[in-house]
Design an enzyme around this catalytic site. Structure first.
Site, PDB file in Angstrom:
ATOM      1  N   ASN A  16       0.184 -21.636  59.561  1.00 57.55           N
ATOM      2  CA  ASN A  16       0.014 -22.480  58.366  1.00 57.55           C
ATOM      3  C   ASN A  16      -1.424 -22.964  58.246  1.00 57.55           C
ATOM      4  OD1 ASN A  16       2.559 -22.982  56.745  1.00 57.55           O
ATOM      5  ND2 ASN A  16       3.310 -23.175  58.853  1.00 57.55           N
ATOM      6  N   ARG A  67       1.323 -43.555  73.240  1.00 59.85           N
ATOM      7  CA  ARG A  67       1.281 -42.851  71.967  1.00 59.85           C
ATOM      8  C   ARG A  67       0.233 -43.485  71.037  1.00 59.85           C
ATOM      9  NH1 ARG A  67       4.808 -39.419  70.305  1.00 59.85           N
ATOM     10  NH2 ARG A  67       6.436 -40.119  71.711  1.00 59.85           N
ATOM     11  N   MET A  92       3.288 -30.984  67.225  1.00 64.87           N
ATOM     12  CA  MET A  92       4.556 -31.258  67.913  1.00 64.87           C
ATOM     13  C   MET A  92       4.589 -32.626  68.594  1.00 64.87           C
ATOM     14  SD  MET A  92       6.169 -28.621  67.028  1.00 64.87           S
ATOM     15  CE  MET A  92       7.634 -28.569  68.031  1.00 64.87           C
ATOM     16  N   HIS A 111       7.917 -28.374  56.966  1.00 64.55           N
ATOM     17  CA  HIS A 111       9.095 -28.222  57.828  1.00 64.55           C
ATOM     18  C   HIS A 111       9.876 -26.986  57.392  1.00 64.55           C
ATOM     19  CE1 HIS A 111      12.314 -29.378  60.503  1.00 64.55           C
ATOM     20  NE2 HIS A 111      13.162 -29.089  59.535  1.00 64.55           N
ATOM     21  N   GLU A 145       9.902 -41.873  60.330  1.00 59.56           N
ATOM     22  CA  GLU A 145      11.021 -41.087  60.855  1.00 59.56           C
ATOM     23  C   GLU A 145      10.676 -39.598  60.748  1.00 59.56           C
ATOM     24  OE1 GLU A 145      15.713 -40.887  59.888  1.00 59.56           O
ATOM     25  OE2 GLU A 145      14.599 -42.542  58.985  1.00 59.56           O
ATOM     26  N   ASP A 147      10.621 -35.755  59.960  1.00 54.43           N
ATOM     27  CA  ASP A 147      11.158 -34.862  58.915  1.00 54.43           C
ATOM     28  C   ASP A 147      11.838 -35.624  57.779  1.00 54.43           C
ATOM     29  OD1 ASP A 147      10.219 -32.768  60.464  1.00 54.43           O
ATOM     30  OD2 ASP A 147      12.109 -32.512  61.521  1.00 54.43           O
ATOM     31  N   GLU A 174       6.755 -16.968  55.535  1.00 57.25           N
ATOM     32  CA  GLU A 174       6.015 -16.392  54.388  1.00 57.25           C
ATOM     33  C   GLU A 174       5.962 -17.396  53.236  1.00 57.25           C
ATOM     34  OE1 GLU A 174       7.823 -12.757  53.090  1.00 57.25           O
ATOM     35  OE2 GLU A 174       7.533 -11.829  55.062  1.00 57.25           O
TER      36      GLU A 174
END
Ligand code: GRF
Length: 221
Positions: A16, A67, A92, A111, A145, A147, A174
């Site tokens: 991507n 984090r 990720m 996604h 949250e 996705d 694709e």
């Protein structure tokens, strides 16, 4: 044309990212990639960026105690490169609430499913297991949250009886490579507005600012 500066966050292959690099190389495309940041030193996407002459940085999350500290380091790097918009492209890591807030409505993700169906990392396996006839991909604004977030564009792909997660994933990818540059183009042109969960895409001519809500490309014809 003024090109808006974009930062792309990756962790892996970067196909991507490649689609965004290719789009950004076009003279008439309204964005340029100012920096690619990977949390993994061996991500192939870094090679893609280097080949294209795009600045790239590794920020290894393992070297940060929290984090938040990792996200702060990424934020600093993005600021250093004067980034206006952030694209997550196979990145990720979960992002802290503070980071997401800082980039509210300026950070998008891709996604490989038709959200809100099949969140998480096994979306093709889950789609096949659920017996759905249609899957696809979604580009959406990022919220805390995973996705979840206002949907900018989706593209549908038929799920075939003989599909494996790999074959379905290849066809979805694709479509991802078409959708992501399209979504970033709209964002960079300032044509997206968000109200709650709903994204409106303004027409490109300033004289005719009618709104076309969310987009579905490649309908199954
Ligand atoms: C893509 O399927 C994307 O939708 C998901 O992670 C994958 C990344 O692939 N978020 P690539 O690294 O862009 O090839």
């Amino acid at each position: 044309m003024i090109k808006r500066k974009v930062g792309v966050l990756i962790s892996g292959n970067g196909s991507n990212l490649q689609a965004l690099i290719d789009a950004c190389q076009r003279k008439d495309y309204p964005a340029e990639i100012a920096v690619v940041i990977s949390n993994k030193a061996n991500a192939f996407g870094l090679t893609r960026a280097a080949r294209a002459g795009v600045a790239c940085e590794v920020i290894d999350h393992q070297r940060y105690e929290s984090r938040e500290a990792f996200d702060d380091a990424m934020h600093e790097m993005l600021e250093r490169h004067k980034v206006e918009f952030v694209c997550l492209a196979g990145f990720m890591r979960l992002l802290s609430a503070a980071f997401v807030r800082r980039w509210q409505d300026r950070m998008i993700n891709i996604h490989p499913s038709l959200l809100p169906a099949f969140k998480g990392i096994s979306s093709h396996r889950d789609a096949i297991a659920a017996g759905v006839r249609v899957s696809g991909c979604t580009v959406h604004f990022v919220r805390t949250e995973m996705d979840v977030g206002p949907i900018i564009i989706q593209s549908a792909v038929a799920v075939l009886p003989q599909d494996t997660p790999e074959t379905l994933g290849t066809r979805v990818l694709e479509q991802e490579h078409i959708c992501y540059p399209q979504a970033l183009k709209w964002l960079a042109e300032g044509r997206l507005s968000v109200q709650g969960q709903i994204v409106s895409v303004k027409e490109s001519t300033p004289q005719n600012p009618t709104k076309a809500s969310g987009a579905l490309i490649n309908p199954l014809d």
